[in-house]
Design an enzyme around this catalytic site. Structure first.
Site, short mmCIF file in Angstrom:
data_model
loop_
_atom_site.label_atom_id
_atom_site.label_comp_id
_atom_site.label_asym_id
_atom_site.label_seq_id
_atom_site.Cartn_x
_atom_site.Cartn_y
_atom_site.Cartn_z
N SER A 17 0.76 -1.13 -0.04
CA SER A 17 0.12 -0.15 -0.09
C SER A 17 0.89 1.16 0.21
CB SER A 17 -0.91 -0.05 1.31
OG SER A 17 -1.76 1.16 1.26
N CYS A 34 -7.09 1.15 11.61
CA CYS A 34 -8.46 0.43 11.08
C CYS A 34 -9.37 -0.10 11.92
CB CYS A 34 -8.03 -0.56 10.21
SG CYS A 34 -7.23 0.14 8.73
#
Length: 398
Positions: free
Chosen positions: A198, A323
């Site tokens: 990412s 998250c």
């Protein structure tokens, strides 16, 4: 008030060179790379150059790289492609300490009839290879593990895992979102079949990622539509993001040499906190760990209280994965490690970057002892109560 940013495992600052590289593709070279005209064609060449930069960082071939929007998409695509390629197999192996982008996909697949084995970890966050060997069967389609844990920085024995998966005829996927740019990789000689990364974890913007798919590994796309990414990921390309990720990969290769400096700063932080604050310990493996990451437990207080106190001084840290930071539950990673209640709830993560300075570390070392002392002074838990809680941690956790 200036910010001391020590939450780089959550996201990173976009490098100035990365920003400069991507901006022209928002304002000047805005053509569609799939177009036949020259204006679009030159953009297509830039995308291929970016693909090559990512491939070089990974030690892979350009043709083995597809661009995605993020790590979550890459993980979903890899897992579902591996299963689609082997419809006769219904077993998946992962670990108890994976990111939600793996665990929640596996939970969804369990509802669809797949069997999932979640490997345990020891008190240092490492898996047991014998447990992996015992779990592998002829029905195992996929082994999916992270390269390095986002909360503790613990690095798994990737090649040993991969060799065992290969011997069992299973595809091996690695979530390397936290590792890329921090550890050298050479996928040409690796046992990894698919690998996720990412951009925003290596100083590129959010909204861009990549998935490595070893040549010869069967792959069914998650997103179906146009012919983009050689038919492996449909949708008009995020050209500025791709250019940014390419430049970030180029810089990451250069800055791999900074790992020693980051480790020295990380060790300075750890040693300073351990020596100045009693009843404190580092969570995770002592050596097999990312050079930028430390997860430290402070007994008898809540990690969230420490973070709020640090925030008043502009210091950014974390209690775990960004998250799941909105959850009041304790870290599933630390729970899986079997840590005592008092450490479990009093742990925070500091994650450094190439921009972290010695002065910033010294500022944290100056502020942390009085913060912890003040919080312990008002904590409802005495030493005796804490000892009692350790014996009751499972009951309290439920």
């Amino acid at each position: 008030m200036s910010v001391i940013y020590l939450d780089n495992n959550a996201t990173t600052q976009v490098d100035a060179e990365v920003l400069a590289a991507m901006l022209p593709y928002l304002t000047e070279f805005y053509g569609n790379p799939s177009s036949m005209h020259t204006f679009g064609g030159q953009v297509g060449k830039a995308v291929q150059q970016a693909r090559g930069q990512v491939a070089f960082l990974l030690g892979a071939e350009e043709s083995e790289i597809i661009f995605t929007s993020c790590g979550t998409e890459g993980n979903n695509a890899a897992i579902k492609a591996a299963l689609a390629a082997q419809p006769e197999k219904r077993h998946i192996i992962t670990t108890q300490v994976e990111h939600a982008a793996i665990i929640n996909v596996c939970k969804q697949l369990e509802k669809q009839g797949y069997k999932v084995t979640y490997l345990s970890v020891d008190s240092q966050g490492q898996i047991d290879l014998l447990e992996l060997e015992a779990a592998l069967t002829g029905d195992t389609a996929l082994v999916s593990t992270m390269y390095a844990n986002n909360e503790t920085g613990v690095v798994f024995p990737i090649e040993q895992i991969g060799l065992r998966a290969k011997d069992a005829g299973a595809i091996f996927h690695v979530d390397a979102v936290q590792a890329v740019g921090k550890v050298p990789l050479n996928l040409k000689t690796s046992s990894i079949d698919m690998l996720t990364l990412s951009g925003h974890k290596l100083h590129a913007p959010k909204g861009i990622g990549a998935l490595y798919i070893r040549r010869g590994v069967r792959f069914r796309p998650l997103l179906v539509g146009g012919h983009q990414e050689r038919g492996r990921r449909a949708g008009t390309e995020n050209v500025p993001g791709m250019i940014a990720l390419g430049k970030a990969a180029e810089l990451a290769q250069i800055h791999l040499k900074d790992v020693k400096r980051e480790k020295a700063l990380r060790d300075r932080l750890e040693q300073g906190l351990l020596s100045a604050i009693p009843n404190t310990e580092v969570n995770g493996h002592p050596t097999s760990r990312l050079s930028n990451t430390t997860n430290i437990g402070f007994k008898y207080i809540e990690g969230e209280a420490i973070l709020l106190s640090l925030n008043k001084y502009g210091i950014c840290a974390s209690s775990g994965s960004a998250c799941t930071s909105g959850s009041l539950e304790s870290s599933h990673v630390l729970r899986a490690m079997g840590l005592p209640y008092t450490i479990l709830h009093g742990s925070i993560r500091f994650s450094l970057s190439r921009y972290t300075t010695e002065a910033e570390i010294d500022k944290v070392l100056q502020l942390m002892p009085p913060i912890v002392e003040r919080l312990r002074a008002i904590s409802p838990f005495s030493n005796d109560q804490a000892d009692w809680l350790q014996g009751r941690e499972e009951a309290l956790a439920h």
